[in-house]
Write an enzyme that holds these catalytic residues in place. Sequence first.
Site, mmCIF file in Angstrom:
data_model
loop_
_atom_site.group_PDB
_atom_site.id
_atom_site.type_symbol
_atom_site.label_atom_id
_atom_site.label_comp_id
_atom_site.label_asym_id
_atom_site.label_seq_id
_atom_site.Cartn_x
_atom_site.Cartn_y
_atom_site.Cartn_z
ATOM 1 N N THR A 272 51.167 123.181 129.059
ATOM 2 C CA THR A 272 50.574 122.150 128.157
ATOM 3 C C THR A 272 51.642 121.654 127.486
ATOM 4 O O THR A 272 52.636 122.372 127.073
ATOM 5 C CB THR A 272 49.466 122.462 127.614
ATOM 6 O OG1 THR A 272 48.175 122.993 128.276
ATOM 7 C CG2 THR A 272 48.686 121.273 126.819
ATOM 8 N N GLY B 173 46.665 127.286 127.246
ATOM 9 C CA GLY B 173 45.347 127.419 127.970
ATOM 10 C C GLY B 173 44.531 128.418 127.274
ATOM 11 O O GLY B 173 43.926 128.023 126.320
#
EC number: 2.3.2.2
Length: 530
Positions: free
Chosen positions: A350, A433
């Site tokens: 991410t 995550g």
Amino acid sequence: MRNFEKPTRSVAVSRNTMAATSHPSATLAALQIMEAGGNAMDAAIAACAVQCVVEPGSTGIGGDCFVLYAANGSDKVIAYNGSGRTPAALTAGWFEERGLTAVPRQSPAAVTIPGAIDAWTRLHADHGRLPFGDVLAPAIRFAEEGYAITPRVHRDWSIEENVLAADPTAARIFLTGGRAPAIGEVHRQPELAETLKRIAVGGRAAFYEGPIAQDMVSYLNSLGGLHTMEDFANARGEYVDPVTTDFRGYTIHECPPNGQGIIALLILNILSRFEAKGDPQSPDRLHVEIEATRLAYAARDAWIADPDKADVPVAELLSDALADRLAAMIDLERALIDLPPFEMPLHRDTVYISVVDRDRNAVSFINSIFDSFGTGLVAPRSGVILHNRGQSFSLKPGHPNRVAPSKRPLHTIIPGMVTRNGRVEMPFGVMGGYYQALGHAHLISKVLDYGMDMQEAIDLPRVMPTSDGTKVEAESTIDSATKAELERRGFTLSPAQDPLGGAQVIRIDWDNGTLTGASESRKDGIALGV
């Protein structure tokens, strides 16, 4: 005060603007946008767009986005949920007919409608200042002219070589002679450059209603996906009210479900029941953080889902009664054994971006394609990497997060914001995550409980409870005596499969009129200001 003999780095300090990202080119792009007259929202979108190019394994325009925003130094924080929904034709029965008990990663069924571009264009229209084409210009330049591969990007890219090799377009674009590009090698994405140019001119419609959408839909359909042009045209994010908790005199803001931000608040509520004293990395403190996380994650996996499709007990999750009950279960002599099972899949990648501008507009911005390179599927003409966020769904009958038509999955990506005394104090976030909710609580506790500077807090060794009983992943830098003591108490420690998480944070010093920023040492990025 930092020990300057230790191999780390100082916090960044500036007067006017500050950006913190996980890639130097993104941080520089954000600063350049603000120097050109843009504000923090322009800068955050520009930085994210750059990272969609230069960190293709971590994020992309085929992913989702969540944002917290405080305008002009105010404590009035707004939230935007830019997560996508399943195709209208996708049901749990589709998986049952195929004998599947989980959503496969490299499957069109894992691809929800991407929400990032809808979020970028809406937030820019409402809160940006520069023309949208100017905001995307740095990313277009990198995609077209090329960018040099940095060390962490190369490492993560190399791990996914087999995944990329399985898709013809992914292999053509992202593998050179069957391998990931080396550190220092220049890589280009011409298809993505053309796609970004179309979006720069045509905005949201260029992505969701024209040839770009047709490219994605056609490719997914060719693989058995149920996506339609109507699904893309109907994709919309939404402004939502943040959820909050008070911690040590500060207010912590998170996006509400379907994200797991509320679980970061639950962990903080549990931690608030324990006195913070002594060594912030002592066995006792890590024991409390591990158990608070295990308990909060069990609640998450039982209850967090799309609030449009399921009853999510937000008030219960934030209640003192729940925090009291869970805190009372923690025994510092031994690890808890009886916890509900976890279901959350692990993933690595991410990007999180923190930006503050001269007017003290503060942006906490996160964008993700879930797993590294998402599904590993790439639309052939547009060069869009398709995320695998649908893997977050449960397939269990009766579960609130069970897959259903036009439904958003439980989301791991969470931006954070801190306010105090009527003013914004600190946009922050921690990538990673499954780790993210713990990462938020760990960072906030180390800064507010122990008075650590932000870079010191980020650099601390990390642990993460796994989905397997009392097993805990521990980074190699955890003290050996601490590891031994945690194992004596019943935890089973194993080496972390990857460096745990990636944080960026900016703190506003209202008394001095300055900004302090910190950036994750486990990534390639940097915090910079002017």
